[in-house]
Motif scaffolding. Structure first.
Motif, PDB file in Angstrom:
ATOM      1  N   PHE A  15      -5.748 -29.945   0.103  1.00 14.11           N
ATOM      2  CA  PHE A  15      -5.366 -30.248   1.475  1.00 14.11           C
ATOM      3  C   PHE A  15      -4.091 -29.527   1.886  1.00 14.11           C
ATOM      4  O   PHE A  15      -3.954 -29.095   3.020  1.00 14.11           O
ATOM      5  CB  PHE A  15      -5.203 -31.766   1.659  1.00 14.11           C
ATOM      6  N   TYR A  16      -3.138 -29.390   0.968  1.00 11.08           N
ATOM      7  CA  TYR A  16      -1.882 -28.730   1.304  1.00 11.08           C
ATOM      8  C   TYR A  16      -2.111 -27.260   1.652  1.00 11.08           C
ATOM      9  O   TYR A  16      -1.574 -26.759   2.644  1.00 11.08           O
ATOM     10  CB  TYR A  16      -0.900 -28.861   0.135  1.00 11.08           C
ATOM     11  N   LEU A  17      -2.905 -26.578   0.860  1.00  6.60           N
ATOM     12  CA  LEU A  17      -3.202 -25.171   1.119  1.00  6.60           C
ATOM     13  C   LEU A  17      -3.981 -25.012   2.420  1.00  6.60           C
ATOM     14  O   LEU A  17      -3.694 -24.117   3.224  1.00  6.60           O
ATOM     15  CB  LEU A  17      -3.988 -24.572  -0.046  1.00  6.60           C
ATOM     16  N   ALA A  18      -4.942 -25.899   2.655  1.00  6.58           N
ATOM     17  CA  ALA A  18      -5.717 -25.839   3.897  1.00  6.58           C
ATOM     18  C   ALA A  18      -4.825 -26.118   5.100  1.00  6.58           C
ATOM     19  O   ALA A  18      -4.984 -25.499   6.156  1.00  6.58           O
ATOM     20  CB  ALA A  18      -6.867 -26.838   3.850  1.00  6.58           C
ATOM     21  N   PHE A  19      -3.876 -27.047   4.947  1.00  7.07           N
ATOM     22  CA  PHE A  19      -2.949 -27.331   6.038  1.00  7.07           C
ATOM     23  C   PHE A  19      -2.075 -26.122   6.352  1.00  7.07           C
ATOM     24  O   PHE A  19      -1.845 -25.811   7.528  1.00  7.07           O
ATOM     25  CB  PHE A  19      -2.064 -28.535   5.691  1.00  7.07           C
ATOM     26  N   LEU A  20      -1.611 -25.426   5.341  1.00  7.38           N
ATOM     27  CA  LEU A  20      -0.788 -24.244   5.577  1.00  7.38           C
ATOM     28  C   LEU A  20      -1.570 -23.142   6.284  1.00  7.38           C
ATOM     29  O   LEU A  20      -1.073 -22.526   7.233  1.00  7.38           O
ATOM     30  CB  LEU A  20      -0.228 -23.714   4.255  1.00  7.38           C
ATOM     31  N   ILE A  21      -2.783 -22.895   5.836  1.00  3.16           N
ATOM     32  CA  ILE A  21      -3.569 -21.801   6.408  1.00  3.16           C
ATOM     33  C   ILE A  21      -4.091 -22.164   7.797  1.00  3.16           C
ATOM     34  O   ILE A  21      -3.827 -21.473   8.785  1.00  3.16           O
ATOM     35  CB  ILE A  21      -4.736 -21.437   5.471  1.00  3.16           C
ATOM     36  N   TYR A  22      -4.834 -23.271   7.889  1.00  4.16           N
ATOM     37  CA  TYR A  22      -5.481 -23.625   9.149  1.00  4.16           C
ATOM     38  C   TYR A  22      -4.514 -24.266  10.138  1.00  4.16           C
ATOM     39  O   TYR A  22      -4.701 -24.141  11.346  1.00  4.16           O
ATOM     40  CB  TYR A  22      -6.675 -24.537   8.895  1.00  4.16           C
ATOM     41  N   GLY A  23      -3.501 -24.957   9.636  1.00  4.12           N
ATOM     42  CA  GLY A  23      -2.498 -25.526  10.533  1.00  4.12           C
ATOM     43  C   GLY A  23      -1.702 -24.445  11.245  1.00  4.12           C
ATOM     44  O   GLY A  23      -1.419 -24.550  12.439  1.00  4.12           O
ATOM     45  N   GLY A  24      -1.348 -23.387  10.524  1.00  6.25           N
ATOM     46  CA  GLY A  24      -0.656 -22.263  11.153  1.00  6.25           C
ATOM     47  C   GLY A  24      -1.514 -21.547  12.170  1.00  6.25           C
ATOM     48  O   GLY A  24      -1.056 -21.181  13.256  1.00  6.25           O
ATOM     49  N   ALA A  25      -2.784 -21.377  11.836  1.00  7.45           N
ATOM     50  CA  ALA A  25      -3.708 -20.735  12.781  1.00  7.45           C
ATOM     51  C   ALA A  25      -3.898 -21.606  14.019  1.00  7.45           C
ATOM     52  O   ALA A  25      -3.952 -21.105  15.143  1.00  7.45           O
ATOM     53  CB  ALA A  25      -5.043 -20.459  12.106  1.00  7.45           C
ATOM     54  N   ILE A  34      -9.505 -30.653   7.161  1.00  4.70           N
ATOM     55  CA  ILE A  34     -10.348 -31.415   6.235  1.00  4.70           C
ATOM     56  C   ILE A  34     -11.517 -30.561   5.746  1.00  4.70           C
ATOM     57  O   ILE A  34     -11.826 -30.540   4.549  1.00  4.70           O
ATOM     58  CB  ILE A  34     -10.831 -32.714   6.905  1.00  4.70           C
ATOM     59  N   ALA A  35     -12.151 -29.848   6.659  1.00  8.48           N
ATOM     60  CA  ALA A  35     -13.268 -28.980   6.250  1.00  8.48           C
ATOM     61  C   ALA A  35     -12.800 -27.868   5.323  1.00  8.48           C
ATOM     62  O   ALA A  35     -13.481 -27.539   4.337  1.00  8.48           O
ATOM     63  CB  ALA A  35     -13.937 -28.392   7.488  1.00  8.48           C
ATOM     64  N   GLY A  36     -11.641 -27.287   5.610  1.00 13.94           N
ATOM     65  CA  GLY A  36     -11.118 -26.229   4.754  1.00 13.94           C
ATOM     66  C   GLY A  36     -10.733 -26.727   3.373  1.00 13.94           C
ATOM     67  O   GLY A  36     -10.922 -26.031   2.377  1.00 13.94           O
ATOM     68  N   ALA A  37     -10.197 -27.938   3.306  1.00 10.76           N
ATOM     69  CA  ALA A  37      -9.826 -28.498   2.010  1.00 10.76           C
ATOM     70  C   ALA A  37     -11.055 -28.779   1.161  1.00 10.76           C
ATOM     71  O   ALA A  37     -11.075 -28.493  -0.038  1.00 10.76           O
ATOM     72  CB  ALA A  37      -9.019 -29.774   2.211  1.00 10.76           C
ATOM     73  N   TRP A  38     -12.082 -29.325   1.781  1.00 14.02           N
ATOM     74  CA  TRP A  38     -13.305 -29.599   1.022  1.00 14.02           C
ATOM     75  C   TRP A  38     -14.041 -28.313   0.682  1.00 14.02           C
ATOM     76  O   TRP A  38     -14.735 -28.253  -0.343  1.00 14.02           O
ATOM     77  CB  TRP A  38     -14.189 -30.569   1.771  1.00 14.02           C
TER      78      TRP A  38
END
Length: 90
Positions: free
Chosen positions: A61-71, A46-50
């Motif tokens: 949100f999709y891009l943030a999920f890919l980057i931070y979710g993988g990490a 959520i923080a990365g998306a905002w």
């Protein structure tokens, strides 16, 4: 690109340790690791998306999920290995 991955790993690691402070009385189990990392992933995504919307655009949100979710998945794997390591060496 490597810089983004390193920043994501550091951010997710620090957030999972911060959330882990609230759960320090729980026994060290895989369930605790999954719960702490799931809460941490929600916060960081959520923080990365905002943060991606700071230039006035829409939150990604999709891009943030890919980057931070993988990490966060990498951090979770290291936490599980840390929990299982004493059992493996015995």
């Amino acid at each position: 690109m490597l810089f983004i991955i390193i920043v994501a790993l550091v951010a997710t690691y620090l957030m999972s340790r911060l959330v882990g402070l609230f759960a320090r009385r729980w026994p060290d189990t895989i369930g605790k690791a999954v719960c702490v990392n799931a809460v941490s992933a929600i916060i960081v995504v959520i923080a990365g998306a905002w943060a991606s919307a700071a230039d006035g655009g829409q939150p990604k949100f999709y891009l943030a999920f890919l980057i931070y979710g993988g990490a966060q998945l990498i951090v979770l794997i290291f936490d599980i290995v840390r929990i299982l390591q004493p059992k493996l060496s015995a």
